[in-house]
Design a protein around this motif. Structure first.
Motif, PDB file in Angstrom:
ATOM      1  N   ASN A  51      91.525  48.476  31.886  1.00 62.45           N
ATOM      2  CA  ASN A  51      91.278  48.041  30.511  1.00 62.45           C
ATOM      3  C   ASN A  51      89.813  47.675  30.312  1.00 62.45           C
ATOM      4  O   ASN A  51      89.192  48.045  29.308  1.00 62.45           O
ATOM      5  CB  ASN A  51      92.145  46.827  30.173  1.00 62.45           C
ATOM      6  CG  ASN A  51      93.629  47.153  30.145  1.00 62.45           C
ATOM      7  OD1 ASN A  51      94.027  48.309  30.047  1.00 62.45           O
ATOM      8  ND2 ASN A  51      94.452  46.122  30.249  1.00 62.45           N
ATOM      9  N   LYS A  52      89.254  46.948  31.260  1.00 64.49           N
ATOM     10  CA  LYS A  52      87.861  46.518  31.163  1.00 64.49           C
ATOM     11  C   LYS A  52      86.913  47.718  31.147  1.00 64.49           C
ATOM     12  O   LYS A  52      85.954  47.762  30.362  1.00 64.49           O
ATOM     13  CB  LYS A  52      87.505  45.597  32.330  1.00 64.49           C
ATOM     14  CG  LYS A  52      86.080  45.057  32.306  1.00 64.49           C
ATOM     15  CD  LYS A  52      85.825  44.117  33.467  1.00 64.49           C
ATOM     16  CE  LYS A  52      84.428  43.507  33.397  1.00 64.49           C
ATOM     17  NZ  LYS A  52      83.365  44.534  33.451  1.00 64.49           N
ATOM     18  N   ALA A  76      91.396  48.356  24.527  1.00 63.68           N
ATOM     19  CA  ALA A  76      89.943  48.579  24.443  1.00 63.68           C
ATOM     20  C   ALA A  76      89.473  48.413  23.002  1.00 63.68           C
ATOM     21  O   ALA A  76      88.953  49.353  22.388  1.00 63.68           O
ATOM     22  CB  ALA A  76      89.591  49.975  24.965  1.00 63.68           C
ATOM     23  N   LEU A  85      87.576  50.759  30.157  1.00 64.34           N
ATOM     24  CA  LEU A  85      87.688  51.423  28.856  1.00 64.34           C
ATOM     25  C   LEU A  85      86.912  50.659  27.790  1.00 64.34           C
ATOM     26  O   LEU A  85      86.268  51.245  26.918  1.00 64.34           O
ATOM     27  CB  LEU A  85      89.156  51.512  28.438  1.00 64.34           C
ATOM     28  CG  LEU A  85      90.091  52.463  29.177  1.00 64.34           C
ATOM     29  CD1 LEU A  85      91.501  52.332  28.619  1.00 64.34           C
ATOM     30  CD2 LEU A  85      89.623  53.910  29.064  1.00 64.34           C
ATOM     31  N   ASN A  86      87.010  49.350  27.857  1.00 62.55           N
ATOM     32  CA  ASN A  86      86.442  48.506  26.821  1.00 62.55           C
ATOM     33  C   ASN A  86      84.922  48.406  26.907  1.00 62.55           C
ATOM     34  O   ASN A  86      84.237  48.335  25.881  1.00 62.55           O
ATOM     35  CB  ASN A  86      87.065  47.110  26.904  1.00 62.55           C
ATOM     36  CG  ASN A  86      87.060  46.384  25.574  1.00 62.55           C
ATOM     37  OD1 ASN A  86      87.169  46.999  24.515  1.00 62.55           O
ATOM     38  ND2 ASN A  86      86.951  45.072  25.629  1.00 62.55           N
TER      39      ASN A  86
END
Length: 440
Positions: free
Chosen positions: A261-262, A286, A264-265
């Motif tokens: 997730n990180k 994200a 992607l974000n």
């Protein structure tokens, strides 16, 4: 694997279409004649029970019930996933299953093998025209039978950070060879960034990518199953990703983790080969990427090809033990082909309908993809290219073997083709132990 659904924002795309007044039966596919097939039906309305995990299905069924006083459907909300499949098989064995059940495509063969769902070919064959060939193939198991009506689907495409592709001066890869070269270029330009990652925790993704390459893990030959999880197409896909992981030009971070997730974000992961339900995941995981991601067809194995695969999706099956088969098929056909019902599936259940007509009702791009106004048009075009695939009766065993074998291969940086062979061996051994006849 749970069935993923579209972001609720997709519902807004239907406002205009529904306001125009799609009415029950208008332009719908011809429904089977329940009365003709049930001359001995009892007086009063036929009563059906439908097990489903799709949200707000009771609101959709209410529309049906108001228009069909002779066939009344009651929704029983289920949890979904493997537990729901096991519960249904248990109920079928005990002799008290619901009349209809939402069935994920990969679980449908286990229902067929247990004689828990009816063959609908005599009643629902005409619904075939509502679906792409690849989608329809998922409910036939490669036979002349029809074991469900497709409901939602998960055609795969390439999600990519449009802004960062521009920043790094790279083009959207049209072939997997180009994808590999682009992955190397990205690493050279910024060692903190990866073009993509391989997930050893998501067999559904690997199955979809293998489908794109032409894989057929299971097929039926007469009364026997043929198992070919280690076919040439799958080995090609495995060796490709294994080579990139070993080279270090893509990451090996599993999907749906905090670390993923990180990445992607914060823009350190630039692509995600995923399915049409991706907008919901990206908008939740994200949020900083809103308006920066776009979609394109998956890279192809050979220039000029145009194929995709499926990751996820479900169907509506009819119990083999229902005393009201024709009525159940009539409802299932309406639910998954009628324009009004398709609109409600999108608006209320927030899913991407499997019927090709469903894509026509989605015109306004998801809010997260405001930069790509033709999102749904592209998605519909990609969906039409998804290859068919026959799942087997022990997908859970194959998927568990994937996770175990590929986890080990990633850790050891060993050949991914070896992990595919372990999947094949585990699948065959389990089917033999369960008494399935296997073709030589």
């Amino acid at each position: 694997m749970r069935t993923h659904r579209l972001a609720a924002a997709a519902a807004a795309a239907l406002a205009t279409a529904l306001a125009a007044g799609c009415s029950t039966g208008t332009g719908a596919f011809q429904e089977p004649d329940a009365a003709a097939a049930q001359s001995s039906a009892p007086a009063g309305p036929v009563k059906l029970t439908y097990w489903t995990w799709a949200p707000n299905m009771d609101k959709i069924v209410k529309v049906w019930n108001e228009a069909h006083p002779d066939i009344q459907v009651t929704v029983s909300k289920q949890a979904g996933g493997d537990d729901a499949a096991a519960k249904y098989l248990t109920a079928a064995k005990a002799g008290n299953p619901p009349d209809l059940v939402q069935a994920e495509y990969q679980m449908l063969p286990s229902f067929v093998a247990a004689d828990a769902v009816a063959d609908l070919s005599a009643e629902a064959g005409q619904a075939k025209a509502a679906f792409s060939e690849g989608t329809w193939g998922q409910v036939t198991l490669g036979t002349d039978g029809v074991y469900a009506i497709p409901q939602d689907s998960g055609p795969m495409m390439l999600y990519y950070r449009q802004d960062l592709f521009e920043k790094y001066g790279i083009e959207v890869p049209k072939t997997w060879d180009e994808y590999a070269e682009t992955a190397r270029t990205v690493r050279e330009k910024d060692p903190k960034v990866f073009l993509g990652t391989f997930s050893s925790k998501d067999p559904g993704s690997f199955a979809g990518l293998s489908q794109q390459a032409g894989a057929q893990w299971w097929s039926i030959s007469g009364d026997a199953w043929k198992v070919a999880v280690n076919d040439a197409a799958t080995v090609k896909v495995a060796d490709y990703w294994g080579g990139l992981v070993k080279e270090g030009v893509i990451d090996d971070q599993p999907y749906f983790t905090p670390e993923w997730n990180k990445a992607l974000n914060d823009g350190t992961l630039l692509t995600w080969p995923s399915a049409v339900w991706g907008p919901g995941v990206l908008s939740s995981n994200a949020p900083k990427g809103k308006g920066k991601w776009a979609i394109a067809p998956l890279p192809q194995w050979s220039a000029g090809e145009n194929f995709s695969g499926f990751w996820g999706g479900s169907s509506t099956a009819v119990s083999a033990k229902t005393p009201n088969k024709a009525a159940a098929v009539k409802f299932a056909t309406w639910l998954n082909t009628d324009p009004q019902a398709l609109g409600l599936l999108i608006e209320e259940a927030a899913i991407y309908p499997a019927a090709t007509r469903g894509g026509e009702l989605l015109t306004e791009a998801p809010e997260y993809f405001s930069n790509q106004t033709d999102f749904w048009q592209q998605a519909a075009a990609i969906s039409a290219t998804a290859r068919g695939f026959t799942f087997g009766p022990n997908v859970n065993v194959t998927y568990d073997a994937f996770k175990n074998a590929f986890d080990k291969a990633v850790q050891e940086r060993s050949a991914f083709s070896g992990a595919v062979q372990r999947m094949q061996d585990a699948t065959v051994a389990d089917m033999q132990k369960s008494g399935f006849q296997l073709a030589r």
